[in-house]
Design a protein around this motif. Structure first.
Motif, PDB file in Angstrom:
ATOM      1  N   THR A 222      23.502  18.530   7.159  1.00  0.00           N
ATOM      2  CA  THR A 222      23.046  17.409   6.341  1.00  0.00           C
ATOM      3  C   THR A 222      23.111  17.729   4.859  1.00  0.00           C
ATOM      4  OG1 THR A 222      21.498  17.084   8.134  1.00  0.00           O
ATOM      5  CG2 THR A 222      21.274  15.635   6.257  1.00  0.00           C
ATOM      6  N   ALA A 223      22.762  18.989   4.507  1.00  0.00           N
ATOM      7  CA  ALA A 223      22.809  19.379   3.093  1.00  0.00           C
ATOM      8  C   ALA A 223      24.230  19.225   2.559  1.00  0.00           C
ATOM      9  CB  ALA A 223      22.318  20.811   2.929  1.00  0.00           C
ATOM     10  N   LEU A 224      25.202  19.704   3.335  1.00  0.00           N
ATOM     11  CA  LEU A 224      26.594  19.628   2.899  1.00  0.00           C
ATOM     12  C   LEU A 224      27.071  18.185   2.817  1.00  0.00           C
ATOM     13  CD1 LEU A 224      28.227  22.604   4.827  1.00  0.00           C
ATOM     14  CD2 LEU A 224      27.698  22.441   2.392  1.00  0.00           C
ATOM     15  N   PHE A 225      26.854  17.441   3.899  1.00  0.00           N
ATOM     16  CA  PHE A 225      27.340  16.063   3.941  1.00  0.00           C
ATOM     17  C   PHE A 225      26.698  15.192   2.879  1.00  0.00           C
ATOM     18  CE2 PHE A 225      29.106  16.648   8.320  1.00  0.00           C
ATOM     19  CZ  PHE A 225      30.370  16.210   8.008  1.00  0.00           C
ATOM     20  N   SER A 226      25.372  15.344   2.707  1.00  0.00           N
ATOM     21  CA  SER A 226      24.706  14.448   1.753  1.00  0.00           C
ATOM     22  C   SER A 226      25.166  14.739   0.337  1.00  0.00           C
ATOM     23  CB  SER A 226      23.184  14.548   1.874  1.00  0.00           C
ATOM     24  OG  SER A 226      22.750  15.811   1.464  1.00  0.00           O
ATOM     25  N   LEU A 228      28.142  15.915  -0.449  1.00  0.00           N
ATOM     26  CA  LEU A 228      29.501  15.381  -0.485  1.00  0.00           C
ATOM     27  C   LEU A 228      29.482  13.875  -0.707  1.00  0.00           C
ATOM     28  CD1 LEU A 228      32.347  16.546  -0.012  1.00  0.00           C
ATOM     29  CD2 LEU A 228      32.153  15.831   2.363  1.00  0.00           C
ATOM     30  N   TYR A 229      28.685  13.178   0.103  1.00  0.00           N
ATOM     31  CA  TYR A 229      28.624  11.718   0.011  1.00  0.00           C
ATOM     32  C   TYR A 229      28.107  11.260  -1.350  1.00  0.00           C
ATOM     33  CZ  TYR A 229      29.832  10.239   4.747  1.00  0.00           C
ATOM     34  OH  TYR A 229      30.500   9.937   5.898  1.00  0.00           O
ATOM     35  N   THR A 230      27.058  11.941  -1.842  1.00  0.00           N
ATOM     36  CA  THR A 230      26.493  11.544  -3.136  1.00  0.00           C
ATOM     37  C   THR A 230      27.529  11.710  -4.238  1.00  0.00           C
ATOM     38  OG1 THR A 230      24.456  12.493  -2.301  1.00  0.00           O
ATOM     39  CG2 THR A 230      24.436  11.751  -4.576  1.00  0.00           C
ATOM     40  N   ASN A 231      28.255  12.832  -4.191  1.00  0.00           N
ATOM     41  CA  ASN A 231      29.276  13.081  -5.217  1.00  0.00           C
ATOM     42  C   ASN A 231      30.387  12.043  -5.160  1.00  0.00           C
ATOM     43  OD1 ASN A 231      27.809  15.240  -5.986  1.00  0.00           O
ATOM     44  ND2 ASN A 231      29.205  16.798  -5.181  1.00  0.00           N
ATOM     45  N   VAL A 232      30.853  11.734  -3.949  1.00  0.00           N
ATOM     46  CA  VAL A 232      31.915  10.744  -3.798  1.00  0.00           C
ATOM     47  C   VAL A 232      31.435   9.384  -4.283  1.00  0.00           C
ATOM     48  CG1 VAL A 232      33.311   9.466  -2.130  1.00  0.00           C
ATOM     49  CG2 VAL A 232      33.095  11.937  -1.924  1.00  0.00           C
ATOM     50  N   VAL A 253      25.220   9.163   3.048  1.00  0.00           N
ATOM     51  CA  VAL A 253      25.510   9.746   4.356  1.00  0.00           C
ATOM     52  C   VAL A 253      24.718   9.028   5.458  1.00  0.00           C
ATOM     53  CG1 VAL A 253      23.726  11.528   4.165  1.00  0.00           C
ATOM     54  CG2 VAL A 253      25.717  11.923   5.610  1.00  0.00           C
ATOM     55  N   SER A 254      25.387   8.797   6.598  1.00  0.00           N
ATOM     56  CA  SER A 254      24.756   8.067   7.688  1.00  0.00           C
ATOM     57  C   SER A 254      23.854   8.989   8.507  1.00  0.00           C
ATOM     58  CB  SER A 254      25.833   7.467   8.595  1.00  0.00           C
ATOM     59  OG  SER A 254      25.309   7.237   9.868  1.00  0.00           O
ATOM     60  N   MET A 255      22.547   8.724   8.465  1.00  0.00           N
ATOM     61  CA  MET A 255      21.614   9.562   9.207  1.00  0.00           C
ATOM     62  C   MET A 255      21.763   9.373  10.712  1.00  0.00           C
ATOM     63  SD  MET A 255      20.126  11.656   7.390  1.00  0.00           S
ATOM     64  CE  MET A 255      18.706  12.321   8.230  1.00  0.00           C
TER      65      MET A 255
ATOM     66  N   VAL B 192      14.341  17.505  12.153  1.00  0.00           N
ATOM     67  CA  VAL B 192      13.513  17.973  11.042  1.00  0.00           C
ATOM     68  C   VAL B 192      14.392  18.716  10.035  1.00  0.00           C
ATOM     69  CG1 VAL B 192      11.613  19.458  10.344  1.00  0.00           C
ATOM     70  CG2 VAL B 192      11.401  18.094  12.397  1.00  0.00           C
ATOM     71  N   GLY B 193      15.310  19.545  10.531  1.00  0.00           N
ATOM     72  CA  GLY B 193      16.230  20.246   9.649  1.00  0.00           C
ATOM     73  C   GLY B 193      17.008  19.272   8.777  1.00  0.00           C
ATOM     74  N   ALA B 194      17.495  18.185   9.419  1.00  0.00           N
ATOM     75  CA  ALA B 194      18.263  17.178   8.681  1.00  0.00           C
ATOM     76  C   ALA B 194      17.389  16.459   7.658  1.00  0.00           C
ATOM     77  CB  ALA B 194      18.864  16.173   9.666  1.00  0.00           C
ATOM     78  N   LEU B 195      16.142  16.190   8.025  1.00  0.00           N
ATOM     79  CA  LEU B 195      15.246  15.464   7.117  1.00  0.00           C
ATOM     80  C   LEU B 195      14.905  16.291   5.893  1.00  0.00           C
ATOM     81  CD1 LEU B 195      12.810  13.881   9.707  1.00  0.00           C
ATOM     82  CD2 LEU B 195      14.552  12.711   8.359  1.00  0.00           C
ATOM     83  N   VAL B 196      14.707  17.591   6.110  1.00  0.00           N
ATOM     84  CA  VAL B 196      14.392  18.478   4.986  1.00  0.00           C
ATOM     85  C   VAL B 196      15.494  18.365   3.937  1.00  0.00           C
ATOM     86  CG1 VAL B 196      14.142  20.886   4.293  1.00  0.00           C
ATOM     87  CG2 VAL B 196      13.016  20.082   6.363  1.00  0.00           C
ATOM     88  N   ALA B 197      16.742  18.243   4.424  1.00  0.00           N
ATOM     89  CA  ALA B 197      17.882  18.210   3.509  1.00  0.00           C
ATOM     90  C   ALA B 197      18.060  16.863   2.817  1.00  0.00           C
ATOM     91  CB  ALA B 197      19.155  18.586   4.255  1.00  0.00           C
ATOM     92  N   THR B 198      17.389  15.807   3.293  1.00  0.00           N
ATOM     93  CA  THR B 198      17.614  14.507   2.649  1.00  0.00           C
ATOM     94  C   THR B 198      16.395  13.925   1.956  1.00  0.00           C
ATOM     95  OG1 THR B 198      17.279  13.559   4.830  1.00  0.00           O
ATOM     96  CG2 THR B 198      19.531  13.609   4.008  1.00  0.00           C
ATOM     97  N   LEU B 199      15.206  14.172   2.480  1.00  0.00           N
ATOM     98  CA  LEU B 199      14.060  13.371   2.032  1.00  0.00           C
ATOM     99  C   LEU B 199      13.128  14.047   1.028  1.00  0.00           C
ATOM    100  CD1 LEU B 199      13.163  11.439   5.258  1.00  0.00           C
ATOM    101  CD2 LEU B 199      14.084  10.543   3.144  1.00  0.00           C
TER     102      LEU B 199
END
Lengths: 307, 271
Positions: A222-226, A228-232, A253-255, B192-199
């Protein structure tokens, strides 16, 4: 921006705060959750978006907080009602309202929750007596009276705060915006950081050590994709302003997609487990039939690995 | 020995118990007997039909079911279904067995129910709803409501099922539920791992001026790993929660104070 809330708004919000605890105890429809509290309070106060933002932030803060074995939990619902109502009526920033009103109110309400649970013992003792008297309808009646301590434990404090707290909050907002700018910034930062507490609490309840690989996967993917998506997205938006021929829509990015990847892992895990289980059942039934030992028959359990 | 009335529960009875369960369970919750009086309230009409009004058996049954009881409110009617199956077969003589069964089942069922219905599902659905809500989108909230309506339906049908299957139901489902819980917790940890990275919108606004070179710290961190700061912060709070005498409420206030101080010092800021 005088910080006062009109009486019919106070009344509706009080009624909702009373309904939500009933819902929470019985049907659990999700209407008692902070996001709903934000949506409903926002609708009553005339700013749904702000309500959703405050409700969503408080929802994330208490993500892992549940009531287990009858312990009281932080009442994020009442916190959301007051934070949203005052934030809209006084023009307070949403993140600041979460940390400055939402959380303190939510934790103060633990006390009234305890009071409500305690008061209910009164009706309980009546039921004990009524059983001896074989008064069936009175047993049921006194059981249902239990609803009053519950709904009043939420309704009274919410009503009093909404009715009489307005001036105090609007003065506080004025001071925060002028003399205490650093504090108001700090509270906004705290509001943004609070979901981290929710996630950490949640992890405490989940078998993290066992599934650590998936925690890392979820986070890193998610860190990588988000990023990437934000930059694009920002690239695309900038390009669109520069060149008229450049068109296209850019989403974040689509959750759901991220969650689906996780679902794939989960399905695999489930299949592995059921296969393992069938195998152990087969082995243990083979053992039983060959050895005819009744003592060993209880050893079929393999899932003792709860964290 | 069967009960004197030989009453068999009908669909109407199940509906009555389910109605009482969905709308009134836990209203009598108190520190002394917790859901005890609720257990009695839910099936009092059926007990009266089974034993008959003003009989010593009914009084004994009412006393038995007014004792301490507490379990997860999503699965409580499974225990009541099994209980009613035994009582309608064997009458008041089974009340001691039933008492043992209640205390024996309420713990394990609470563990399963709490982990699935009270933590995991609200966490995942809540995260989705909140994720959309903070962007001003109410759609996720509606999804949550729909999901809970489906759960209510399951709570409605589990009672007659438990009544029919009796004690075999629990042993039959044990293995499958374990596999399901395991897979569900895996998904939970991943989400939870994914949420930490977005929220968690936190960053380090600190900018260092070394001679003519300006170093934006956040840029340097992003080069190592994007979202490193939120990740580390969650790890730190996780560690904090594991300390003795630390409660979730204390942790929340600690975080607020630390965030205000760090923001004033310019170390942390809203992203």
């Amino acid at each position: 921006m005088h910080g006062n809330i009109i009486f019919w708004q106070v009344l509706l919000l009080t009624l909702y705060s009373m309904y939500q605890i009933w819902d929470e105890l019985t049907i659990v429809s999700s209407l008692s959750q902070p996001v709903w509290a934000g949506l409903i309070t926002g609708a009553i106060m005339g700013d749904v978006t702000k309500g959703l933002i405050i409700g969503g932030s408080l929802q994330l803060t208490v993500l892992g907080v549940g009531t287990f074995g009858g312990s009281s939990k932080i009442d994020a619902n009442s916190g959301t009602i007051l934070a949203t109502a005052f934030s809209i009526s006084t023009g307070m920033n949403a993140s600041t309202a979460v940390a400055a009103i939402g959380v303190p109110v939510a934790s103060l309400m633990i006390e009234t929750d305890i009071l409500g649970r305690f008061t209910n013992t009164f009706f309980q003792h009546r039921i004990d007596r009524l059983i001896d008297e074989e008064n069936y309808s009175a047993i049921e009646r006194n059981y249902l009276y239990g609803v009053f301590p519950w709904i009043l434990s939420r309704g009274i404090p919410v009503f009093l705060a909404l009715q009489f707290g307005g001036n105090f909050v609007s003065t506080a907002v004025k001071v925060l915006d002028t003399h205490l700018k650093w504090l108001s910034n700090g509270l906004a930062t705290a509001g943004a950081l609070l979901p981290a507490v929710g996630f950490a609490i949640l992890l405490r309840y989940l078998p993290v050590k066992k599934h650590i690989a998936y925690l890392i996967l979820g986070f890193t993917l998610t860190a990588l994709f988000s990023t990437l998506y934000t930059n694009v997205q920002s690239l695309g938006t900038t390009m669109a302003t520069v060149s008229k021929g450049f068109a296209g829509s850019f989403n974040s990015v689509s959750m759901v997609a991220i969650a689906l990847i996780g679902l794939g892992f989960a399905i695999n895990e489930y299949k592995r487990n059921t296969e393992k289980q069938k195998l152990t059942e087969l082995v243990s039934s083979y053992k039983d039939s060959s050895q005819e030992k009744s003592n060993d028959s209880e050893d079929g359990e393999i899932y003792g690995d709860e964290d | 020995m069967a009960t004197k009335t030989n009453y068999k529960l009908t669909k109407k009875d199940f509906n009555q118990i389910n109605r009482r369960n969905l709308f009134f369970n836990q209203l009598g919750w108190n520190y002394e007997k917790m859901q005890g009086s609720g257990y009695l309230f839910l099936m009092l009409p059926q007990l009266r039909k089974l034993y008959g009004d003003h009989t010593p058996e009914l009084k004994k049954a009412m006393k038995t079911h007014n004792q301490f009881f507490n379990t997860n409110p999503w699965v409580n009617t499974i225990i009541q279904g099994i209980d009613l199956a035994i009582e309608s077969k064997e009458g008041a003589e089974s009340l001691e067995t039933v008492s043992g069964l209640k205390t024996g089942l309420m713990g394990p069922l609470a563990a399963i129910g709490d982990s699935i219905f009270a933590s995991l599902l609200p966490a995942i659905l809540g995260a989705i709803a909140a994720n959309m809500a903070v962007q001003g989108n109410p759609f996720g909230v509606v999804i949550w409501l729909i999901a809970n309506l489906i759960i209510m339906y399951i709570r409605w049908i589990q009672l007659p099922l438990a009544y029919r299957e009796g004690t075999t139901l629990v042993t039959k489902m044990q293995g499958q539920l374990n596999a399901l819980t395991d897979a569900a917790t895996l998904l939970g940890v991943y989400v939870v791992g994914a949420l930490v990275a977005t929220l968690i919108n936190i960053q380090v606004p600190f900018v260092a001026h070394i001679g003519k070179v300006t170093v934006t710290l956040q840029n340097e961190i992003d080069m190592i790993l994007p979202k490193l700061v939120p990740g580390l912060l969650v790890g730190l709070i996780y560690w904090l929660l594991g300390r003795k005498k630390m409660t979730s409420t204390k942790a929340i206030f600690t975080v607020i104070i630390v965030a205000v101080v760090c923001s004033a010092l310019g170390i942390l800021g809203k992203g």
